[in-house]
Design a protein around this motif. Sequence first.
Motif, short mmCIF file in Angstrom:
data_model
loop_
_atom_site.label_atom_id
_atom_site.label_comp_id
_atom_site.label_asym_id
_atom_site.label_seq_id
_atom_site.Cartn_x
_atom_site.Cartn_y
_atom_site.Cartn_z
N MET A 176 74.40 28.14 49.71
CA MET A 176 74.09 26.94 48.95
C MET A 176 74.89 25.76 49.50
SD MET A 176 74.25 26.31 44.81
CE MET A 176 75.44 27.56 44.62
N CYS A 177 74.23 24.62 49.62
CA CYS A 177 74.89 23.39 50.03
C CYS A 177 75.85 22.97 48.92
CB CYS A 177 73.85 22.30 50.30
SG CYS A 177 74.56 20.67 50.64
N VAL A 178 77.10 22.61 49.26
CA VAL A 178 78.09 22.25 48.25
C VAL A 178 77.79 20.91 47.59
CG1 VAL A 178 79.96 23.60 49.24
CG2 VAL A 178 79.66 21.24 49.95
N CYS A 207 74.23 19.19 47.35
CA CYS A 207 72.96 19.15 46.59
C CYS A 207 72.70 20.44 45.82
CB CYS A 207 71.79 18.84 47.51
SG CYS A 207 71.43 20.12 48.73
N ARG A 208 73.47 21.50 46.08
CA ARG A 208 73.36 22.79 45.39
C ARG A 208 72.02 23.49 45.61
NH1 ARG A 208 78.10 24.43 43.61
NH2 ARG A 208 77.25 25.40 41.79
N GLU A 209 71.31 23.15 46.68
CA GLU A 209 70.06 23.84 47.02
C GLU A 209 70.39 25.00 47.94
OE1 GLU A 209 66.58 21.68 48.17
OE2 GLU A 209 67.32 19.87 47.18
N ARG A 210 69.57 26.03 47.87
CA ARG A 210 69.78 27.22 48.69
C ARG A 210 68.96 27.13 49.98
NH1 ARG A 210 72.63 30.86 45.78
NH2 ARG A 210 72.65 30.53 43.54
N PHE A 211 69.60 27.53 51.09
CA PHE A 211 68.98 27.50 52.41
C PHE A 211 69.36 28.76 53.15
CE2 PHE A 211 69.84 23.08 51.29
CZ PHE A 211 68.66 22.44 51.61
N PRO A 212 68.58 29.14 54.18
CA PRO A 212 69.03 30.21 55.07
C PRO A 212 70.35 29.78 55.71
CG PRO A 212 66.72 29.74 55.45
CD PRO A 212 67.23 28.68 54.53
N LYS A 213 71.26 30.70 55.85
CA LYS A 213 72.59 30.41 56.39
C LYS A 213 72.52 29.72 57.75
CE LYS A 213 76.90 32.77 57.48
NZ LYS A 213 77.55 34.08 57.56
N SER A 214 71.52 30.05 58.55
CA SER A 214 71.39 29.49 59.90
C SER A 214 71.06 27.99 59.87
CB SER A 214 70.31 30.23 60.68
OG SER A 214 69.06 30.11 60.03
N GLU A 215 70.59 27.46 58.75
CA GLU A 215 70.24 26.04 58.65
C GLU A 215 71.40 25.18 58.16
OE1 GLU A 215 66.73 25.38 56.34
OE2 GLU A 215 65.59 26.89 57.44
N LEU A 216 72.51 25.79 57.78
CA LEU A 216 73.65 25.06 57.23
C LEU A 216 74.81 25.02 58.20
CD1 LEU A 216 73.56 26.63 53.68
CD2 LEU A 216 72.72 24.40 54.33
N VAL A 217 75.67 24.03 58.05
CA VAL A 217 76.89 23.93 58.85
C VAL A 217 78.05 24.34 57.97
CG1 VAL A 217 78.41 22.38 60.14
CG2 VAL A 217 75.94 22.04 60.20
#
Length: 82
Positions: free
Chosen positions: A16-18, A20-30
């Motif tokens: 989860m993005c800290v 916007c709190r939306e969930r994404f695949p881990k590979s799409e986040l930094v």
Amino acid sequence: MTRGKSQARPPWPVRMCVICRERFPKSELVRHVAAAEGEAGLAPDPRAVLPGRGHYLCANPACAEKFLKYSGRPRRRRGGSR
């Protein structure tokens, strides 16, 4: 008998993005972790190998702008005081 809604797990790790709190695949986040000693703030960890609690940030420019002000406060320890 099951409780709540039964949802199948995705075949990839989800974080989860800290901001916007939306969930994404881990590979799409930094991933960001606490900076080295003597430095303040959070440092990017693109290879996801540094120790510590990871803070994940999505690619949304609005989230990136808000993340500059994000302090990444450590979570409160549970249990007895030392």
